[in-house]
Design a protein around this motif. Structure first.
Motif, PDB file in Angstrom:
ATOM      1  N   CYS A 156      -3.880  13.964  27.642  1.00  0.00           N
ATOM      2  CA  CYS A 156      -4.798  13.014  27.006  1.00  0.00           C
ATOM      3  C   CYS A 156      -4.649  13.058  25.492  1.00  0.00           C
ATOM      4  CB  CYS A 156      -6.225  13.361  27.409  1.00  0.00           C
ATOM      5  SG  CYS A 156      -7.435  12.148  26.906  1.00  0.00           S
ATOM      6  N   THR A 159      -3.865   3.428  24.815  1.00  0.00           N
ATOM      7  CA  THR A 159      -4.756   2.497  25.510  1.00  0.00           C
ATOM      8  C   THR A 159      -4.538   1.068  25.019  1.00  0.00           C
ATOM      9  OG1 THR A 159      -6.367   4.259  25.782  1.00  0.00           O
ATOM     10  CG2 THR A 159      -7.159   2.021  26.090  1.00  0.00           C
ATOM     11  N   LEU A 168      -3.564  -2.190  27.178  1.00  0.00           N
ATOM     12  CA  LEU A 168      -4.451  -3.358  27.167  1.00  0.00           C
ATOM     13  C   LEU A 168      -3.675  -4.650  26.925  1.00  0.00           C
ATOM     14  CD1 LEU A 168      -7.603  -2.083  25.250  1.00  0.00           C
ATOM     15  CD2 LEU A 168      -7.380  -2.583  27.678  1.00  0.00           C
ATOM     16  N   ASN A 172      -7.257  -2.220  32.420  1.00  0.00           N
ATOM     17  CA  ASN A 172      -8.688  -2.063  32.214  1.00  0.00           C
ATOM     18  C   ASN A 172      -8.936  -0.871  31.284  1.00  0.00           C
ATOM     19  OD1 ASN A 172     -11.428  -1.232  32.473  1.00  0.00           O
ATOM     20  ND2 ASN A 172     -11.557  -2.335  34.411  1.00  0.00           N
ATOM     21  N   LEU A 173      -9.614  -1.120  30.184  1.00  0.00           N
ATOM     22  CA  LEU A 173      -9.881  -0.101  29.170  1.00  0.00           C
ATOM     23  C   LEU A 173     -10.589   1.111  29.750  1.00  0.00           C
ATOM     24  CD1 LEU A 173     -10.160   0.658  26.048  1.00  0.00           C
ATOM     25  CD2 LEU A 173     -12.419  -0.370  26.248  1.00  0.00           C
ATOM     26  N   TRP A 174     -11.664   0.905  30.483  1.00  0.00           N
ATOM     27  CA  TRP A 174     -12.496   2.004  30.974  1.00  0.00           C
ATOM     28  C   TRP A 174     -11.808   2.816  32.053  1.00  0.00           C
ATOM     29  CZ3 TRP A 174     -15.494   2.808  27.289  1.00  0.00           C
ATOM     30  CH2 TRP A 174     -16.024   1.763  26.558  1.00  0.00           C
ATOM     31  N   VAL A 175     -10.983   2.181  32.844  1.00  0.00           N
ATOM     32  CA  VAL A 175     -10.240   2.913  33.869  1.00  0.00           C
ATOM     33  C   VAL A 175      -9.232   3.858  33.210  1.00  0.00           C
ATOM     34  CG1 VAL A 175      -8.573   2.688  35.762  1.00  0.00           C
ATOM     35  CG2 VAL A 175     -10.549   1.169  35.663  1.00  0.00           C
ATOM     36  N   ILE A 184      -9.184   5.095  30.071  1.00  0.00           N
ATOM     37  CA  ILE A 184      -9.846   6.169  29.320  1.00  0.00           C
ATOM     38  C   ILE A 184     -10.512   7.160  30.269  1.00  0.00           C
ATOM     39  CG2 ILE A 184     -11.730   6.681  27.721  1.00  0.00           C
ATOM     40  CD1 ILE A 184     -10.979   4.123  26.226  1.00  0.00           C
ATOM     41  N   GLY A 185     -11.223   6.654  31.247  1.00  0.00           N
ATOM     42  CA  GLY A 185     -11.915   7.525  32.195  1.00  0.00           C
ATOM     43  C   GLY A 185     -10.964   8.424  32.977  1.00  0.00           C
ATOM     44  N   THR A 197     -10.734  12.490  32.624  1.00  0.00           N
ATOM     45  CA  THR A 197     -11.038  13.234  33.847  1.00  0.00           C
ATOM     46  C   THR A 197      -9.878  14.114  34.276  1.00  0.00           C
ATOM     47  OG1 THR A 197     -12.533  11.476  34.574  1.00  0.00           O
ATOM     48  CG2 THR A 197     -11.751  13.003  36.256  1.00  0.00           C
TER      49      THR A 197
END
Length: 112
Positions: free
Chosen positions: A70, A77, A81, A86-89, A91-92, A96
């Motif tokens: 990470c 990201t 994009l 998908n931004l949140w997918v 980053i998440g 994780t």
């Protein structure tokens, strides 16, 4: 840039409220810089902190493993994009997986 970041870290560590939690600041700052700016800058701070004898090998292993998975969260990201990810997918999943894998590596790898 790394010299500026190290100077900034030393300034932050000199604040009275931060001195109580300096261990967390040392490792946390390397992770934050590496995640945001990239692995080169995060590693530069990590090396400087290791040479000062502030961080243990176990912490270095965790931070290094975490940053391998990470790093440069903004740059990478944004590249994904452009192609419609998908931004949140992104980053998440990166946060994780980095946390889980770094924890498992440190837990099961014995440092001598």
């Amino acid at each position: 840039m790394v010299s500026t970041l190290i100077f900034f870290l030393d300034f932050i560590k000199s604040l009275p409220i931060i001195e109580k939690h300096s261990k967390k600041v040392n490792s946390g700052f390397s992770i934050v810089v590496g995640v945001i700016l990239g692995i080169t800058y995060g590693a530069g701070i990590l090396i400087a902190e290791y040479e000062k004898g502030i961080l243990q090998k176990r912490e270095i292993l965790f931070i290094g493993t975490y940053l391998m998975i990470c790093h440069a969260i903004i740059e990478d990201t944004l590249l994904f994009l452009i192609f419609g990810a998908n931004l949140w997918v992104i980053i998440g999943l990166r946060f994780t997986f980095a946390t889980i894998i770094a924890y498992l590596v440190v837990k099961y790898y014995r440092l001598t």
